[in-house]
Motif scaffolding. Structure first.
Motif, short mmCIF file in Angstrom:
data_model
loop_
_atom_site.label_atom_id
_atom_site.label_comp_id
_atom_site.label_asym_id
_atom_site.label_seq_id
_atom_site.Cartn_x
_atom_site.Cartn_y
_atom_site.Cartn_z
N ILE A 1 0.97 -1.10 0.08
CA ILE A 1 -0.03 0.04 0.02
C ILE A 1 1.01 0.85 -0.05
CG2 ILE A 1 -1.55 1.33 1.30
CD1 ILE A 1 -2.44 -1.32 2.58
N GLN A 2 1.07 1.86 -1.03
CA GLN A 2 2.15 2.88 -1.27
C GLN A 2 1.85 4.14 -0.45
OE1 GLN A 2 1.78 2.73 -5.75
NE2 GLN A 2 3.99 3.00 -5.44
N ASP A 3 0.65 4.33 0.01
CA ASP A 3 0.40 5.50 1.04
C ASP A 3 -0.70 5.33 1.74
OD1 ASP A 3 1.32 8.61 1.89
OD2 ASP A 3 -0.96 8.60 1.64
N LEU A 4 -0.91 5.47 3.06
CA LEU A 4 -1.73 5.01 3.90
C LEU A 4 -2.98 6.38 4.15
CD1 LEU A 4 -0.05 3.49 6.85
CD2 LEU A 4 -1.37 2.32 5.00
N GLY A 5 -2.97 7.10 3.21
CA GLY A 5 -3.99 8.47 3.19
C GLY A 5 -4.39 8.79 4.70
N GLU A 6 -5.43 8.69 4.92
CA GLU A 6 -6.10 9.08 6.28
C GLU A 6 -5.67 8.49 7.40
OE1 GLU A 6 -8.26 11.80 7.02
OE2 GLU A 6 -8.17 12.43 4.94
N GLN A 7 -5.00 7.20 7.23
CA GLN A 7 -4.30 6.59 8.29
C GLN A 7 -2.85 7.12 8.74
OE1 GLN A 7 -5.29 2.17 8.99
NE2 GLN A 7 -6.20 2.44 6.93
N ARG B 1 -2.48 9.91 9.75
CA ARG B 1 -2.73 10.64 11.18
C ARG B 1 -2.16 9.70 12.28
NH1 ARG B 1 -8.62 12.92 10.90
NH2 ARG B 1 -9.11 10.76 10.21
N ARG B 2 -2.22 8.39 12.07
CA ARG B 2 -1.90 7.49 13.21
C ARG B 2 -0.48 7.00 13.02
NH1 ARG B 2 -5.25 1.85 14.65
NH2 ARG B 2 -6.06 3.28 16.00
N HIS B 3 -0.01 6.82 11.83
CA HIS B 3 1.09 5.96 11.60
C HIS B 3 2.40 6.66 11.05
CE1 HIS B 3 -0.65 2.00 12.13
NE2 HIS B 3 -1.71 2.64 11.34
N LYS B 4 2.10 7.91 10.26
CA LYS B 4 3.37 8.68 9.39
C LYS B 4 4.06 9.50 10.60
CE LYS B 4 4.24 11.52 5.67
NZ LYS B 4 4.86 12.79 6.32
N LYS B 5 5.16 9.50 10.67
CA LYS B 5 6.11 10.41 11.52
C LYS B 5 6.00 11.77 10.83
CE LYS B 5 10.37 10.70 14.09
NZ LYS B 5 11.49 10.22 14.18
N ASP B 6 5.31 12.71 11.78
CA ASP B 6 5.38 14.28 11.36
C ASP B 6 6.03 15.01 12.45
OD1 ASP B 6 1.63 14.19 12.12
OD2 ASP B 6 3.67 14.16 13.36
N SER B 7 6.89 14.60 13.34
CA SER B 7 7.65 15.30 14.26
C SER B 7 8.94 14.53 14.64
CB SER B 7 6.83 15.57 15.44
OG SER B 7 6.50 14.59 16.27
N GLN C 1 2.26 6.44 18.36
CA GLN C 1 2.11 5.23 19.55
C GLN C 1 0.80 4.63 19.24
OE1 GLN C 1 4.82 4.31 21.49
NE2 GLN C 1 5.94 6.34 20.56
N HIS C 2 0.46 3.31 19.02
CA HIS C 2 -0.64 2.92 19.02
C HIS C 2 -0.73 1.25 19.37
CE1 HIS C 2 1.25 1.50 15.18
NE2 HIS C 2 0.22 0.50 15.13
N ALA C 3 -2.00 0.83 19.51
CA ALA C 3 -2.06 -0.74 19.93
C ALA C 3 -2.19 -1.54 18.93
CB ALA C 3 -3.26 -0.71 20.90
N GLN D 1 1.64 -2.71 22.87
CA GLN D 1 1.84 -1.10 22.44
C GLN D 1 2.96 -1.10 21.73
OE1 GLN D 1 -0.38 1.60 22.85
NE2 GLN D 1 -1.89 0.14 23.86
N VAL D 2 3.10 -0.44 20.50
CA VAL D 2 4.13 -0.12 19.75
C VAL D 2 4.14 1.48 19.09
CG1 VAL D 2 4.07 -2.44 18.93
CG2 VAL D 2 2.93 -0.69 17.53
N ASN D 3 5.43 1.54 18.52
CA ASN D 3 5.57 3.09 17.84
C ASN D 3 5.20 2.71 16.38
OD1 ASN D 3 7.93 1.54 17.40
ND2 ASN D 3 9.40 3.06 18.03
N SER D 4 4.97 3.84 15.57
CA SER D 4 4.77 4.18 14.37
C SER D 4 5.55 5.11 13.50
CB SER D 4 3.20 4.17 14.15
OG SER D 4 2.94 3.99 12.96
N ALA D 5 6.03 5.05 12.43
CA ALA D 5 6.76 6.06 11.97
C ALA D 5 6.68 5.83 10.55
CB ALA D 5 8.07 6.32 12.31
N HIS D 6 5.61 5.24 9.63
CA HIS D 6 5.65 5.09 8.44
C HIS D 6 4.55 5.41 7.71
CE1 HIS D 6 2.67 1.67 9.14
NE2 HIS D 6 3.03 1.93 10.30
N HIS D 7 4.47 5.47 6.34
CA HIS D 7 3.39 5.91 5.60
C HIS D 7 3.01 4.94 4.41
CE1 HIS D 7 4.72 7.41 1.64
NE2 HIS D 7 5.94 6.80 2.00
N GLN D 8 3.46 3.72 4.65
CA GLN D 8 2.98 2.62 3.73
C GLN D 8 2.95 1.26 4.59
OE1 GLN D 8 6.81 2.50 1.05
NE2 GLN D 8 5.45 3.51 -0.48
N ALA D 9 2.28 0.22 3.87
CA ALA D 9 2.13 -1.25 4.65
C ALA D 9 2.04 -2.08 3.60
CB ALA D 9 0.74 -0.72 5.11
N LEU D 10 2.12 -3.28 4.07
CA LEU D 10 2.11 -4.48 3.15
C LEU D 10 0.67 -4.62 2.80
CD1 LEU D 10 4.72 -5.14 4.68
CD2 LEU D 10 4.07 -7.46 5.14
#
Length: 235
Positions: free
Chosen positions: A118-124, A126-132, A137-139, A158-167
């Motif tokens: 998935i080349q870009d998660l779009g609205e998601q 906001r949860r996953h892509k690092k912007d700072s 963080q999410h479950a 609980q894990v961290n997240s810094a990506h805008h793509q997914a499998l």
């Protein structure tokens, strides 16, 4: 002779991966080896006993027949890195060496087994892509019967997240088992489906090497401990 853990070089946050393995972890029988696409050493790959594929810039879409233009794509790709790390994966697979694939590393392994992203998660995003400077963080839901669920002794982590793509789940190889999902169904971790006939391989979308309270979080610490234990036990 010490066993060698090869860590692929990333131009972003590489030191976190290196420092994740402490002197106490390595003891007197393990050592870290830098495997860098900037100075590719194929003999060094062959001499390693285990491997860590790290995170970083998006994989070149030619590796998975993706669209050439998509939201949040990087200014430049690193095709030499893609090629070098593909060599690492193929050697690890042939040698049946333990491998830990983190974020981009998991995506690369997935594409090398015929999967798409998935080349870009779009609205998601906001949860996953690092912007700072700080990861989000999410479950995650740990899947019954997976190694991760057994190690965490729980169904939620609980894990961290810094990506805008997914499998892309629809193109996941039949050889893989999904180990963890987020609550929208995005793949967060994979492992071999048939562990008996395959070497240790864990792929995670998060960053265990820089997770908050990583020494106490089993989705960092337990992964590292089992990875190291497997290295020590292998002949």
């Amino acid at each position: 002779m010490k066993k060698k853990i090869g860590i692929s070089f990333s131009r972003t946050n590489f030191q976190h991966y290196w420092d994740w393995f402490t002197e106490a972890d390595l003891g007197k029988d393990l050592e870290l080896v830098l495997l860098s696409f900037e100075t590719p050493d194929h003999e060094a790959i062959k001499q390693c006993d285990a491997y860590v594929l790290t995170g970083g810039v998006d994989i070149d879409p030619v590796y998975y027949q993706g669209a050439a233009v998509y939201p949040n794509q990087p200014d430049d790709y690193q095709p030499h890195r893609d090629e070098f790390e593909a060599t690492i994966y193929r050697h690890a697979k042939e040698k049946q060496a333990p491998l830990l694939a983190i974020c981009r590393g998991m995506q690369l392994v997935h594409t090398l087994e015929g999967g798409k992203l998935i080349q870009d998660l779009g609205e998601q995003n906001r949860r996953h892509k690092k912007d700072s400077d700080e990861d989000k963080q999410h479950a995650v839901q740990l899947q019954p019967g997976s190694r991760l669920a057994a190690w965490a002794a729980d169904s939620v982590g609980q894990v961290n997240s810094a990506h805008h793509q997914a499998l892309d789940k629809e193109t996941l190889s039949n050889n893989w088992r999904i180990s963890a999902l987020d609550d929208t169904g995005l793949i967060e971790a994979i492992e071999w489906k048939d562990e008996k006939d395959q070497p240790f391989l864990i792929g995670v979308q998060w960053h265990p090497e820089r997770m908050l309270n990583k020494e106490k979080n089993p989705l960092s610490q337990a992964i590292k401990e089992h990875f190291i234990q497997t290295i020590r036990e292998q002949s």
